[in-house]
Design a protein around this motif. Structure first.
Motif, PDB file in Angstrom:
ATOM      1  N   MET A   1       0.851  -1.162   0.000  1.00 54.05           N
ATOM      2  CA  MET A   1       0.000   0.000   0.000  1.00 54.05           C
ATOM      3  C   MET A   1       0.909   1.242   0.000  1.00 54.05           C
ATOM      4  O   MET A   1       1.810   1.356   0.820  1.00 54.05           O
ATOM      5  CB  MET A   1      -0.882  -0.029   1.248  1.00 54.05           C
ATOM      6  CG  MET A   1      -1.812   1.127   1.348  1.00 54.05           C
ATOM      7  SD  MET A   1      -2.919   1.115   2.790  1.00 54.05           S
ATOM      8  CE  MET A   1      -3.598  -0.511   2.785  1.00 54.05           C
ATOM      9  N   ASN A   2       0.640   2.159  -0.922  1.00 48.51           N
ATOM     10  CA  ASN A   2       1.473   3.354  -1.000  1.00 48.51           C
ATOM     11  C   ASN A   2       0.916   4.475  -0.114  1.00 48.51           C
ATOM     12  O   ASN A   2      -0.137   4.338   0.504  1.00 48.51           O
ATOM     13  CB  ASN A   2       1.654   3.816  -2.448  1.00 48.51           C
ATOM     14  CG  ASN A   2       0.364   4.301  -3.083  1.00 48.51           C
ATOM     15  OD1 ASN A   2      -0.496   4.871  -2.416  1.00 48.51           O
ATOM     16  ND2 ASN A   2       0.236   4.096  -4.373  1.00 48.51           N
ATOM     17  N   GLU A   5      -2.645   5.785  -0.868  1.00 47.76           N
ATOM     18  CA  GLU A   5      -3.674   4.823  -0.458  1.00 47.76           C
ATOM     19  C   GLU A   5      -3.887   4.877   1.059  1.00 47.76           C
ATOM     20  O   GLU A   5      -5.022   4.842   1.534  1.00 47.76           O
ATOM     21  CB  GLU A   5      -3.283   3.411  -0.896  1.00 47.76           C
ATOM     22  CG  GLU A   5      -3.327   3.209  -2.396  1.00 47.76           C
ATOM     23  CD  GLU A   5      -2.689   1.905  -2.852  1.00 47.76           C
ATOM     24  OE1 GLU A   5      -3.042   1.440  -3.945  1.00 47.76           O
ATOM     25  OE2 GLU A   5      -1.837   1.359  -2.114  1.00 47.76           O
ATOM     26  N   ARG A   6      -2.806   4.992   1.806  1.00 50.56           N
ATOM     27  CA  ARG A   6      -2.925   5.093   3.260  1.00 50.56           C
ATOM     28  C   ARG A   6      -3.616   6.392   3.670  1.00 50.56           C
ATOM     29  O   ARG A   6      -4.423   6.416   4.600  1.00 50.56           O
ATOM     30  CB  ARG A   6      -1.560   5.002   3.928  1.00 50.56           C
ATOM     31  CG  ARG A   6      -1.031   3.572   3.945  1.00 50.56           C
ATOM     32  CD  ARG A   6       0.258   3.510   4.656  1.00 50.56           C
ATOM     33  NE  ARG A   6       1.208   4.252   3.818  1.00 50.56           N
ATOM     34  CZ  ARG A   6       2.508   4.176   3.898  1.00 50.56           C
ATOM     35  NH1 ARG A   6       3.067   3.443   4.814  1.00 50.56           N
ATOM     36  NH2 ARG A   6       3.281   4.846   3.087  1.00 50.56           N
ATOM     37  N   ALA A   8      -5.822   7.992   1.843  1.00 52.71           N
ATOM     38  CA  ALA A   8      -7.239   7.844   1.497  1.00 52.71           C
ATOM     39  C   ALA A   8      -7.986   7.118   2.614  1.00 52.71           C
ATOM     40  O   ALA A   8      -9.114   7.493   2.965  1.00 52.71           O
ATOM     41  CB  ALA A   8      -7.381   7.107   0.169  1.00 52.71           C
ATOM     42  N   ILE A   9      -7.372   6.114   3.175  1.00 55.18           N
ATOM     43  CA  ILE A   9      -7.984   5.383   4.287  1.00 55.18           C
ATOM     44  C   ILE A   9      -8.102   6.298   5.503  1.00 55.18           C
ATOM     45  O   ILE A   9      -9.125   6.315   6.182  1.00 55.18           O
ATOM     46  CB  ILE A   9      -7.172   4.119   4.622  1.00 55.18           C
ATOM     47  CG1 ILE A   9      -7.311   3.108   3.479  1.00 55.18           C
ATOM     48  CG2 ILE A   9      -7.617   3.510   5.943  1.00 55.18           C
ATOM     49  CD1 ILE A   9      -6.357   1.939   3.573  1.00 55.18           C
TER      50      ILE A   9
END
Length: 69
Positions: A1-2, A5-6, A8-9
């Motif tokens: 996970m880039n 992406e982290r 966005a979470i």
């Protein structure tokens, strides 16, 4: 996970007032809002990787200062 992406979470699950830090400090609504703003700014897709890393570093410093203050 880039990183994006982290982030966005993290945007989908922001810190909420009442979060207890590692020192036992209970974060206020204002503290959480400021922390989450760092996250939102770092998640902007058009900023440079260097700017993103700076914002994430500042977010971490802010969290530590709140926790230990």
């Amino acid at each position: 996970m880039n990183t994006l992406e982290r982030l966005a979470i993290a945007l989908k699950n922001p810190l909420r007032a009442g979060y207890v830090t590692y020192t036992g400090h209970v974060m206020t609504e204002a503290e959480c809002a400021s922390y989450n703003l760092y996250t939102a700014e770092a998640a902007r897709p058009w900023i440079s990787a260097q700017a993103r890393e700076f914002l994430l570093d500042q977010r971490h410093r802010y969290f530590v200062l709140i926790s230990e203050g």
